[in-house]
Structures are given as structure tokens and as C-alpha cells.
Design a protein around this motif. Sequence first.
Motif, mmCIF file in Angstrom:
data_model
loop_
_atom_site.group_PDB
_atom_site.id
_atom_site.type_symbol
_atom_site.label_atom_id
_atom_site.label_comp_id
_atom_site.label_asym_id
_atom_site.label_seq_id
_atom_site.Cartn_x
_atom_site.Cartn_y
_atom_site.Cartn_z
ATOM 1 N N MET A 126 0.844 -1.194 0.000
ATOM 2 C CA MET A 126 0.000 0.000 0.000
ATOM 3 C C MET A 126 0.885 1.251 0.000
ATOM 4 N N ALA A 127 1.421 1.539 -1.157
ATOM 5 C CA ALA A 127 2.263 2.721 -1.328
ATOM 6 C C ALA A 127 2.211 3.091 -2.796
ATOM 7 N N GLY A 128 2.595 4.310 -3.100
ATOM 8 C CA GLY A 128 2.584 4.734 -4.490
ATOM 9 C C GLY A 128 2.872 6.215 -4.608
ATOM 10 N N ALA A 129 2.707 6.722 -5.801
ATOM 11 C CA ALA A 129 2.925 8.130 -6.085
ATOM 12 C C ALA A 129 2.157 8.457 -7.351
ATOM 13 N N GLU A 130 1.979 9.757 -7.604
ATOM 14 C CA GLU A 130 1.253 10.142 -8.813
ATOM 15 C C GLU A 130 2.087 9.974 -10.073
ATOM 16 N N SER A 131 3.405 9.830 -9.911
ATOM 17 C CA SER A 131 4.284 9.587 -11.048
ATOM 18 C C SER A 131 4.321 8.095 -11.347
ATOM 19 N N ALA A 132 4.929 7.744 -12.483
ATOM 20 C CA ALA A 132 4.910 6.345 -12.899
ATOM 21 C C ALA A 132 6.241 5.976 -13.534
ATOM 22 N N GLY A 133 6.460 4.663 -13.658
ATOM 23 C CA GLY A 133 7.620 4.167 -14.376
ATOM 24 C C GLY A 133 8.844 3.974 -13.509
ATOM 25 N N LEU A 134 9.831 3.319 -14.095
ATOM 26 C CA LEU A 134 11.061 3.008 -13.378
ATOM 27 C C LEU A 134 11.797 4.271 -12.947
ATOM 28 N N THR A 135 11.688 5.335 -13.733
ATOM 29 C CA THR A 135 12.383 6.571 -13.371
ATOM 30 C C THR A 135 11.822 7.183 -12.097
ATOM 31 N N ALA A 136 10.591 6.847 -11.735
ATOM 32 C CA ALA A 136 9.986 7.360 -10.503
ATOM 33 C C ALA A 136 10.189 6.417 -9.327
ATOM 34 N N ALA A 137 10.695 5.210 -9.576
ATOM 35 C CA ALA A 137 10.889 4.212 -8.516
ATOM 36 C C ALA A 137 12.040 4.620 -7.607
ATOM 37 N N SER A 138 12.023 4.084 -6.375
ATOM 38 C CA SER A 138 13.105 4.375 -5.436
ATOM 39 C C SER A 138 13.280 3.215 -4.470
ATOM 40 N N THR A 139 14.430 3.177 -3.834
ATOM 41 C CA THR A 139 14.709 2.116 -2.862
ATOM 42 C C THR A 139 13.872 2.278 -1.600
ATOM 43 N N THR A 140 13.336 3.463 -1.348
ATOM 44 C CA THR A 140 12.641 3.741 -0.088
ATOM 45 C C THR A 140 11.124 3.847 -0.223
ATOM 46 N N LEU A 141 10.584 3.788 -1.441
ATOM 47 C CA LEU A 141 9.149 3.996 -1.617
ATOM 48 C C LEU A 141 8.323 3.039 -0.767
ATOM 49 N N LEU A 142 8.760 1.793 -0.626
ATOM 50 C CA LEU A 142 7.975 0.771 0.066
ATOM 51 C C LEU A 142 8.434 0.527 1.499
ATOM 52 N N ALA A 143 9.409 1.303 1.966
ATOM 53 C CA ALA A 143 9.928 1.097 3.319
ATOM 54 C C ALA A 143 8.832 1.322 4.357
ATOM 55 N N GLY A 144 8.585 0.332 5.191
ATOM 56 C CA GLY A 144 7.603 0.453 6.253
ATOM 57 C C GLY A 144 6.161 0.396 5.788
ATOM 58 N N ALA A 145 5.928 0.033 4.538
ATOM 59 C CA ALA A 145 4.570 0.043 3.994
ATOM 60 C C ALA A 145 3.713 -1.060 4.607
ATOM 61 N N ALA A 146 2.398 -0.793 4.670
ATOM 62 C CA ALA A 146 1.444 -1.880 4.910
ATOM 63 C C ALA A 146 1.408 -2.707 3.626
ATOM 64 N N TRP A 147 1.682 -3.990 3.749
ATOM 65 C CA TRP A 147 1.822 -4.857 2.568
ATOM 66 C C TRP A 147 0.860 -6.019 2.727
ATOM 67 N N VAL A 148 -0.224 -5.985 1.981
ATOM 68 C CA VAL A 148 -1.227 -7.048 2.068
ATOM 69 C C VAL A 148 -0.699 -8.322 1.422
ATOM 70 N N LEU A 149 -0.861 -9.441 2.115
ATOM 71 C CA LEU A 149 -0.647 -10.760 1.538
ATOM 72 C C LEU A 149 -1.905 -11.579 1.776
ATOM 73 N N CYS A 150 -2.298 -12.347 0.770
ATOM 74 C CA CYS A 150 -3.550 -13.103 0.841
ATOM 75 C C CYS A 150 -3.247 -14.605 0.890
ATOM 76 N N PRO A 151 -3.150 -15.163 2.096
ATOM 77 C CA PRO A 151 -2.847 -16.598 2.197
ATOM 78 C C PRO A 151 -4.046 -17.446 1.788
ATOM 79 N N ALA A 152 -3.771 -18.434 0.960
ATOM 80 C CA ALA A 152 -4.798 -19.417 0.629
ATOM 81 C C ALA A 152 -4.773 -20.513 1.680
ATOM 82 N N PRO A 153 -5.838 -21.279 1.828
ATOM 83 C CA PRO A 153 -5.848 -22.341 2.830
ATOM 84 C C PRO A 153 -4.798 -23.411 2.546
ATOM 85 N N ALA A 154 -4.488 -24.165 3.577
ATOM 86 C CA ALA A 154 -3.691 -25.389 3.493
ATOM 87 C C ALA A 154 -2.295 -25.161 2.946
ATOM 88 N N ALA A 155 -2.005 -25.677 1.751
ATOM 89 C CA ALA A 155 -0.620 -25.797 1.293
ATOM 90 C C ALA A 155 0.081 -24.460 1.090
#
Length: 342
Positions: A126-155
Motif C-alpha cells: 500500500m504505497a505509491g505516487a502520482e508519477s509512474a515508471g522506473l524513473t519514478a521508482a526508489s529504494t525507499t518507496l515501500l519502506a515500512g509500507a502496509a503490505w497485504v498478503l492473501c494466504p490461501a488455505p492449506a498448502a
Amino acid sequence: MTGDATGRYAGVRAAVVGTGLIGGSVLLRLADAGLDVAGWDPDPATRERARAAGLVTPDTIEQAVAGRDVVFLGGPLPTLPRTLARVAAATAPGCVLTDVGSTKVDVAEAADRLGLTDRFVPGHPMAGAESAGLTAASTTLLAGAAWVLCPAPAAATHAFRWLTGLLVELFGARVVPMSAPAHDSAAALASHVPHLLAGALAGAVQRAPVRDAVLALAAGSFRDGTRVAGTPAERTANMLLGNRARVLDELAEVSAFLGELAAALRAGDAAALTARYAEAAAARSALLDPRYAGRDREFRTDGDHAAEVSWLRGLGEEGGHLTGCQVDATTVSYTAWCPLAD
């Protein structure tokens, strides 16, 4: 900032497919952490930019993902099911797969059809910016972000545990475990409807006869309220269409509350206006000053996986998150946090 890869994640070989803003930020962070990571993007110019930045970027998706322990899938939402099938065919059965898309039901259903729920864990940082593309990416954009993961049952539990630990260690993530439908319902109100509202406000100003005067006077409230209207239009459209039914449901709830505000204003009812804004302020206050209590939990590694997944999904749907996952020969231990009541 989070540290470099250590312990069980030292030596992990990773790949990122689709290196836009989010995928590119994943790629940059993994490289910065010292992992052996390759990136791939369907756009040749983007691949050249990645190479110029010193990143390993093969010419084909198969070359990028071969021999990897984990692959992160990015790119436009409608392409993710096809990308998942292609990457799965080019990776070993033990390779953990995840994605970074902003809706989860469609890709989770695709994984089920493909028989990949044992190693694919739908994800959404859950992070982002109004800009787009690799040129807007950074090593810190996702630091400390709420990161949803959706576990499926069992395996799928093993892949979820492993990926949770990696995200916490390398990104400092607050992992929010949820079912895919619960994510899409929550994201509709947390992220997708705000894009509609921002677009409506900015669009109304664009059409207004006094547009230039409005923009000259616009201050923080207008800038904050319209920020996501600047995101690439195609990306926003894909997001909204990918969660259409839930977005429309939540938009109806927002419209109902707006209707109450409008009715109070029309009637000149200061008390009703004040009450509605006090109600809204409570949500804003909880957002800015969240309070949590620890609720750690252990499960046997070979125990009741359905019970483990049920607890995980319940934690996320209550507003909680994970900041740790340790696995030994017999036990998996989660460090969990739940919101305190107002």
C-alpha cells in the motif's frame, strides 16, 4: 531504513517482472539489500534504463526468472493472470510467486485455476505516487509500507510464512494478511474511491469557467484532495475496472454521507454539519495516531493450516498486521499487532 539480507534470506535469488513504479521500487530495494536480483519489463526502453542503472535485465522473461527463489509480478492488472501462467511455467515448483497489483480477486482466482495456490501469494504493497515508471521508482518507496498478503488455505501456508519474513526483513513491511475478497472491499474505500473523488474534484475545476483563478488560490486542501488525480489515467482505469462492483458499492456509501452533508448545508443546520464533521474527524484522527497492542501467536509447522490461515485473515480484517514471522523445526511464531479501540 531496513537492513541488508541476512539469515535465511542471505543468498536468495529474486526476480521482478514489470518494473514500473512499484515493481521498479521492489527491484531497486532488493538490489540495494544485496540480493541476486534480475528485472524484466516488456518495454525495451525500460530494460535499457535498468541496465544503465547497473541492474541485471535479461531480454526475455524466461531468462529473468530462471533459477529464482522468488518472483514479484508487476505490470497492468489485466496482464497479471497471463504473466503468472508464463512465469510459473518457467520456474521451479519451489519458487515462491507473488504480485504487487492493487486488486486481488482476479489474480487469486487465476492462481486457483492454474493450480498455483501452493506457491503463489497474492500481494499488494500500500504505497505509491502520482508519477509512474522506473524513473519514478526508489529504494525507499515501500519502506515500512502496509503490505497485504492473501494466504490461501492449506498448502499455501509455507509460501506465506517465507514471504512474510522476507518482506519484514528487507522492506520493514507491516504485513496485513487478508482474504482476496476482503482486501478488494477494504481497498475500494481506502484507495480506489479516493481516486474517483480526486478525479471528480480536479475534473470539475478543469471544466470551471474560473479554472485559472481556482488554481491560483488552491492550497493544501486542494493539493491533498486531488493528488492521485495525477496518476496515469490508464493505470487508474485498470484499477477501478478491476474492482468495479466493490468500488461502486463503497461509492454509494460515500455518496450517502455526502448527501447528509449537503442536506445539512441546504437546511442551514449547523449542528448537523458539526456532528457529521466530528464523525469524519474521528477516522482522520485514528489514521494519524494509530494505537496497537501486541498479540503474538504460535502454530505447529505441521499443524492445522486451516486454523492458522483463519487466524491470519481475521487479524488483517480487524485492522491488524504482522511485523515478524519465525519458523523452526516445529513451530511458526508470528509477531502481531491489533488496533486498540477508540
